[in-house]
Design an enzyme around this catalytic site. Structure first.
Site, mmCIF file in Angstrom:
data_model
loop_
_atom_site.group_PDB
_atom_site.id
_atom_site.type_symbol
_atom_site.label_atom_id
_atom_site.label_comp_id
_atom_site.label_asym_id
_atom_site.label_seq_id
_atom_site.Cartn_x
_atom_site.Cartn_y
_atom_site.Cartn_z
ATOM 1 N N TYR A 22 0.825 -1.223 0.000
ATOM 2 C CA TYR A 22 0.000 0.000 0.000
ATOM 3 C C TYR A 22 0.854 1.265 0.000
ATOM 4 O O TYR A 22 0.552 2.217 0.732
ATOM 5 C CB TYR A 22 -0.906 0.050 1.235
ATOM 6 C CG TYR A 22 -1.882 -1.092 1.391
ATOM 7 C CD1 TYR A 22 -2.728 -1.461 0.361
ATOM 8 C CD2 TYR A 22 -1.973 -1.779 2.599
ATOM 9 C CE1 TYR A 22 -3.636 -2.493 0.520
ATOM 10 C CE2 TYR A 22 -2.876 -2.810 2.769
ATOM 11 C CZ TYR A 22 -3.706 -3.163 1.715
ATOM 12 O OH TYR A 22 -4.602 -4.180 1.886
ATOM 13 N N TYR A 150 -14.697 -5.406 4.089
ATOM 14 C CA TYR A 150 -13.363 -5.721 3.546
ATOM 15 C C TYR A 150 -13.054 -7.165 3.915
ATOM 16 O O TYR A 150 -13.215 -7.563 5.066
ATOM 17 C CB TYR A 150 -12.304 -4.793 4.152
ATOM 18 C CG TYR A 150 -10.900 -5.159 3.721
ATOM 19 C CD1 TYR A 150 -10.331 -4.607 2.575
ATOM 20 C CD2 TYR A 150 -10.154 -6.092 4.442
ATOM 21 C CE1 TYR A 150 -9.067 -4.987 2.159
ATOM 22 C CE2 TYR A 150 -8.886 -6.467 4.030
ATOM 23 C CZ TYR A 150 -8.350 -5.910 2.889
ATOM 24 O OH TYR A 150 -7.097 -6.281 2.487
ATOM 25 N N ASP A 244 -16.556 -13.348 8.813
ATOM 26 C CA ASP A 244 -15.122 -13.073 8.713
ATOM 27 C C ASP A 244 -14.705 -12.427 10.037
ATOM 28 O O ASP A 244 -14.885 -11.225 10.241
ATOM 29 C CB ASP A 244 -14.872 -12.140 7.517
ATOM 30 C CG ASP A 244 -13.408 -11.735 7.388
ATOM 31 O OD1 ASP A 244 -12.643 -11.955 8.346
ATOM 32 O OD2 ASP A 244 -13.052 -11.177 6.342
ATOM 33 N N LYS A 273 -4.795 -13.052 11.846
ATOM 34 C CA LYS A 273 -4.225 -11.962 12.642
ATOM 35 C C LYS A 273 -3.784 -12.396 14.041
ATOM 36 O O LYS A 273 -2.664 -12.828 14.236
ATOM 37 C CB LYS A 273 -5.216 -10.798 12.728
ATOM 38 C CG LYS A 273 -5.460 -10.135 11.382
ATOM 39 C CD LYS A 273 -6.129 -8.813 11.514
ATOM 40 C CE LYS A 273 -6.415 -8.151 10.183
ATOM 41 N NZ LYS A 273 -5.262 -7.569 9.512
HETATM 42 N N1 PMP Z 1 -10.701 -9.976 6.517
HETATM 43 C C1 PMP Z 1 -10.624 -8.973 7.392
HETATM 44 C C2 PMP Z 1 -11.834 -8.625 8.195
HETATM 45 C C3 PMP Z 1 -9.432 -8.258 7.557
HETATM 46 O O1 PMP Z 1 -9.386 -7.248 8.427
HETATM 47 C C4 PMP Z 1 -8.298 -8.632 6.786
HETATM 48 C C5 PMP Z 1 -6.975 -7.916 6.919
HETATM 49 N N2 PMP Z 1 -6.997 -6.597 7.271
HETATM 50 C C6 PMP Z 1 -8.416 -9.701 5.898
HETATM 51 C C7 PMP Z 1 -9.628 -10.350 5.783
HETATM 52 C C8 PMP Z 1 -7.269 -10.141 5.046
HETATM 53 O O2 PMP Z 1 -6.287 -10.741 5.824
HETATM 54 P P1 PMP Z 1 -4.792 -10.834 5.287
HETATM 55 O O3 PMP Z 1 -4.275 -9.437 5.213
HETATM 56 O O4 PMP Z 1 -4.080 -11.658 6.318
HETATM 57 O O5 PMP Z 1 -4.831 -11.523 3.963
#
Ligand code: PMP
Length: 433
Positions: A22, A150, A244, A273
């Site tokens: 980014y 997202y 998610d 995470k």
């Molecule tokens: N889903 C959510 C809700 C997220 O916050 C993120 C990452 N910010 C992702 C998926 C994608 O995860 P990654 O960056 O480990 O691919």
């Protein structure tokens, strides 16, 4: 030793070759050179230290280098760092799969491991699509997602992100089109979603949502009732529901799952995470027993057709087991509640300041939303926070904190003080009213 701060040799030579995430590399300032971490501190090569307000993209929930996780990784590395998961079992992955459902407050779910949040969402989508295929319903190929959402940076997950957000706007038309709806936060939006599902449900495999908080979309919160409405509509229309929980799960909002806080259960959920306490890349896609049963047959082609090289990586799973231990042994969820009670009232000092549009938060998330006019303002804010000795990284229109759940009170105060000091400086510099 010299008195002049040292720039390590690797910084510029590597920067000339690495592609940063980014980052507009023509104009971005050189990143800070981190050489050591400890608790909630990031030590830089020139001797400065920053108090960490972000937890490395929301992952380092126990602080850095927690000795219990470090020890587990060290021990596992000396015994068995990795073996492929097809045909071979390793103890950390099997233990993690066995203990995850209970730790999360779920009945037995099946766990599939991969190595990033985006891939765990891809796996969730694949499971949902193949679930219907295995049941002979071959028209259910699309997904419904929500505005503000997202779910990752890979192509399929990009198709589920809010198309107008800054992350993926360039790719409209490149990625497959999915259905997007407003979250059903009231009767009107619920009726609109019900109408849409009346028309489209037969083409849909699943609905996906970030439960209770949309993170990368700008830390936008909704209530448990909204999740209940989504669950009800999925049930009425016979649709699978994917939560998610990559950001919201594992303590961030004060419960092991956001869905658990709202008393709503999905058919499939994703974690990443904080799963390894932010130490190693690992993600999990968990599926309910009903979903899993659709893959049980005597035909090979009914099995889940997925198998990344590092699935069930023993080192990462050992770190995840150690991370789960800490929720119990160190009372993490109670710490999140204490953090919420200390952080959110303090950030309220920003409400009413020039340029401040909103102050909000829940659990270990604190947000001050600003009337940000452009990227130059974000760059200025980011630099100013570092000058102040804190690592806080505003994006879009928010300054936010997602600190370690066990951050010490004085470190937390340094973070909130920095925000309370710098927001008025930003407002004065950029003429905010
Ligand atoms: N889903 C959510 C809700 C997220 O916050 C993120 C990452 N910010 C992702 C998926 C994608 O995860 P990654 O960056 O480990 O691919």
């Amino acid at each position: 030793m010299t008195d002049t701060p040292q720039t390590p040799d690797w910084l510029q030579s590597g920067y000339d070759r690495i592609w940063m995430p980014y980052t507009q590399m023509q104009t971005a300032p050189l990143p800070e050179a981190a050489v050591r971490t400890e608790g909630t501190r990031i030590h830089l090569s020139d001797g400065r230290e920053l108090i960490d307000g972000v937890g490395s993209w929301w992952a380092a929930c126990h602080g850095y280098n927690h000795p219990h996780i470090v020890e587990a990784i060290r021990d596992q590395a000396s015994k068995l760092p990795h073996v492929m998961l097809a045909g071979l079992a390793n103890e950390p992955a099997f233990t993690l799969a066995a203990r995850l459902p209970e730790a999360l407050g779920l009945p037995p779910y099946r766990a599939f491991f991969s190595e990033s949040g985006s891939v765990s969402v891809e796996v969730a989508l694949k499971i949902a699509a193949q679930y219907w295929h295995n049941k002979g319903e071959t028209k259910r190929k699309k997904f419904l997602c929500f505005r503000g959402g997202y779910h990752g940076d890979t192509f399929a997950t990009m198709s589920l992100c809010d198309p107008v957000d800054g992350f993926h706007a360039a790719f409209q038309g490149v990625v497959p089109g999915q259905l997007i709806a407003d979250l059903p936060e009231d009767d009107t939006t619920e009726a609109a979603l019900a109408d849409l599902l009346d028309r489209e449900a037969a083409t849909l495999a699943a609905v996906i949502v970030e439960p209770l908080v949309q993170g990368a979309g700008g830390m936008l919160f909704h209530d448990g009732e909204t999740l209940k409405r989504i669950r009800k509509l999925c049930d009425t229309h016979g649709l699978l529901l994917i939560f998610d929980e990559i950001f919201a799960g594992l303590g961030r909002l004060g419960g092991m799952l956001a869905g658990g806080l709202a008393d709503v259960r999905p058919d499939i959920l994703t974690l990443s995470k904080t799963l390894t306490g932010g130490t190693l890349p690992l993600s999990a896609t968990l599926a309910s027993e009903d979903v899993f049963q659709a893959f049980q047959s005597n035909r090979l082609e009914d099995c889940l057709m997925h198998g990344p090289t590092f699935t069930g990586n023993a080192l990462a799973c050992a770190a995840a087991n150690a991370s789960l231990d800490l929720f119990e042994s160190e009372g993490r969820l109670a710490q999140v509640q204490a953090l919420e009670s200390a952080m959110l009232p303090t950030l309220e000092a920003c409400r009413g300041m020039p340029g401040v549009q909103d102050v909000r938060g829940k659990g270990a998330i604190g947000v001050v939303q600003l009337d940000i006019g452009g990227f130059d303002e974000l760059v200025w804010l980011r630099g100013r926070f570092v000058e102040e000795g804190v690592f806080i990284r505003p994006f879009t229109n928010i300054v936010y904190l997602t600190p370690a759940y066990n951050i010490a009170a004085d470190d937390l105060a340094r973070l909130t003080d920095a925000i309370i000091k710098i927001v008025p400086e930003w407002a004065a510099k950029f003429g905010k009213k």
